[in-house]
Design an enzyme around this catalytic site. Structure first.
Site, PDB file in Angstrom:
ATOM      1  N   SER A 325       0.956  -1.147   0.133  1.00  0.00           N
ATOM      2  CA  SER A 325       0.179   0.145   0.160  1.00  0.00           C
ATOM      3  C   SER A 325       0.988   1.486   0.029  1.00  0.00           C
ATOM      4  O   SER A 325       1.807   1.285   0.559  1.00  0.00           O
ATOM      5  CB  SER A 325      -0.822  -0.055   1.116  1.00  0.00           C
ATOM      6  OG  SER A 325      -1.726  -0.946   1.124  1.00  0.00           O
ATOM      7  N   HIS A 415      -7.230  -0.137   6.332  1.00  0.00           N
ATOM      8  CA  HIS A 415      -7.190  -1.225   6.537  1.00  0.00           C
ATOM      9  C   HIS A 415      -6.968  -1.782   8.023  1.00  0.00           C
ATOM     10  O   HIS A 415      -7.426  -2.747   8.328  1.00  0.00           O
ATOM     11  CB  HIS A 415      -5.443  -1.641   5.902  1.00  0.00           C
ATOM     12  CG  HIS A 415      -5.418  -1.536   4.516  1.00  0.00           C
ATOM     13  ND1 HIS A 415      -6.112  -2.477   3.776  1.00  0.00           N
ATOM     14  CD2 HIS A 415      -5.128  -0.698   3.622  1.00  0.00           C
ATOM     15  CE1 HIS A 415      -6.111  -2.268   2.600  1.00  0.00           C
ATOM     16  NE2 HIS A 415      -5.450  -1.179   2.241  1.00  0.00           N
TER      17      HIS A 415
END
Length: 477
Positions: A325, A415
């Protein structure tokens, strides 16, 4: 949605409407003032006469005496007018819906008082029903009728996308925005969404949507796109029946035999496909929302869960589910925080950093100047004091920085809120212009340990960002 949360959401809409009414009078007249006027003032798009006619057309849409079909037909006629209207005329329509179709505040207050008084008694149920009915405003019914005709949902989603940038400068639109977000949260509940695989064999019109909406790593060409849909890749999207050929959100997955620490191999069009028989790791390397009008409607967490279930069914050997990410807020945060972070280094660490920068003691100005050179960063060895400092900064930013009670980074917030943990900081993992601009090229792996998702959510609720021991060791004390 529980009864209490539903009632609270409706009351929030009412409060937004009240806020707009009680706010200091703005330069522009309210729709009530304009409807009572004779002449149009400067900057007003619709004349009072046109405004009254438009209001009458909106009221005709929500007229309880007409059927849903006829109401939808009238809504479609207004939507056709809207498509040809200029921005200022569209805003007048927003204002009419926001200001002229709110709930009856007197009835809501009375029903709320009755509900509060009835809590814990035998009359609580009937009091809740009365409050629910009082909270169902004409605005709700109006928007429902716009959603009823074919293409109406597309119209409302696009309308809100156009509306959102205007909210900061016009608080009178807050009630309409709150109503739309509340309705969308119901209409786009994950129970109504379909998970579909998007492949190279999908219709060209659908594949083109990936190019249009990719928000993390731009798709440079058809060859790039084909690589992302190769045999060792998967792409999944959530679809809604009212927007059948439009993914609401999609995720791109690479199937590997180890956790990825650099985005470039994943985007390498010439790389050979991975051997799926040996793949034990699924890397989520891009998640993109496609509809700006659905801001605030959360289905990304459900997407990941559904994708994990689908992947495990297809590839039983997969054991690790993680992301690669971006860290979008790191660079601007560093500009503000480097002076403070330098004070956490001990004398030995500060001296080593100063020698590398040829300036002792090192200052924030010199550190920021050094990390602003991508070619220099890419060449730093693993033992470089500057590299270690920047890596520690990234770990501290992700795991320790807060905005109120929430972690600061938006991707981390997403997340970690889904039960993942910060697993590893990856040095210069995205050397693209965008990656350097966001985070000096650093990226992060978030690990979805399926047995510990609830534990990690509990930790986050208690103010601790879940992180591996290696990441925690990087935090500044």
């Amino acid at each position: 949605m529980t009864a209490t949360s539903w009632l609270n959401s409706k009351l929030n809409v009412l409060r937004s409407s009240a806020l707009a009414t009680e706010a200091p009078k703005e330069e522009n007249r309210s729709t009530r003032e304009r409807l009572d006027a004779t002449l149009r003032q400067k900057k007003e798009a619709l004349s009072p006469r046109s405004l009254r006619r438009t209001l009458a057309e909106l009221q005709a849409v929500v007229d309880p005496r007409v059927s849903e079909v006829e109401g939808g037909r009238r809504a479609k006629a207004l939507a056709d007018w809207y498509a040809k209207a200029v921005q200022e005329e569209r805003q007048d329509l927003w204002l009419l819906i926001s200001e002229q179709f709110g709930p009856d505040a007197v009835k809501v207050r009375a029903a709320r008082d009755d509900y509060d008084a009835a809590l814990g008694t035998a009359d609580e149920g009937s009091a809740e029903i009365r409050l629910r009915r009082a909270l169902v405003s004409p605005r709700t019914r109006l928007l429902q009728r716009f959603a009823a005709y074919p293409g109406g949902m597309r119209f409302l989603v696009d309308l809100r996308a156009e509306l959102l940038p205007q909210l900061k400068g016009n608080k009178r639109l807050l009630a309409l925005d709150a109503e739309l977000e509340n309705l969308f949260s119901t209409w786009f509940d994950v129970a109504f969404l379909e998970l579909r695989t998007i492949s190279w064999d999908s219709p060209a019109s659908l594949i083109e949507k990936l190019i249009k909406y990719e928000a993390v790593h731009d798709i440079r060409s058809w060859a790039d796109l084909k690589n992302r849909l190769d045999s060792d890749r998967r792409c999944y999207g959530f679809f809604h029946p009212s927007l059948p050929n439009e993914p609401l959100i999609f995720v791109e997955v690479a199937l590997l035999n180890e956790m990825a620490d650099n985005i470039m191999p994943l985007l390498d069009e010439g790389a050979a496909p991975e051997d799926l028989q040996k793949s034990s790791v699924a890397i989520f390397y891009s998640i993109s929302n496609t509809q700006g009008g659905l801001k605030g409607v959360s289905f990304g967490d459900s997407l990941i869960k559904r994708v994990v279930e689908t992947l495990r069914a297809e590839f039983p050997k997969l054991k690790t589910f993680a992301t690669l990410s971006p860290i979008p807020g790191l660079r601007p945060w560093l500009v503000r925080q480097v002076p403070e972070l330098l004070t956490h280094l001990n004398d030995k660490e500060l001296s080593a950093l100063g020698r590398e920068l040829s300036f002792e003691p090192p200052t924030a100005t010199h550190v920021l100047a050094a990390i602003d050179q991508p070619l220099v960063l890419s060449a730093l060895s693993a033992k470089s004091p500057l590299r270690l400092f920047l890596t520690r900064c990234a770990a501290h930013y992700l795991g320790q920085s807060r905005h109120g009670e929430q972690v600061l980074d938006p991707v981390a917030r997403f997340h970690l809120g889904n039960g993942a943990r910060i697993e590893r900081i990856n040095w210069f993992a995205d050397p693209s212009t965008k990656g350097v601009k966001q985070s000096h090229g650093l990226m992060v792996n978030y690990l979805y340990d399926l047995k510990r998702l609830d534990k990690h959510r509990h930790m986050l609720d208690n103010g601790e960002a879940p992180a591996s021991s290696d990441v925690q060791a990087l935090y500044f004390k």
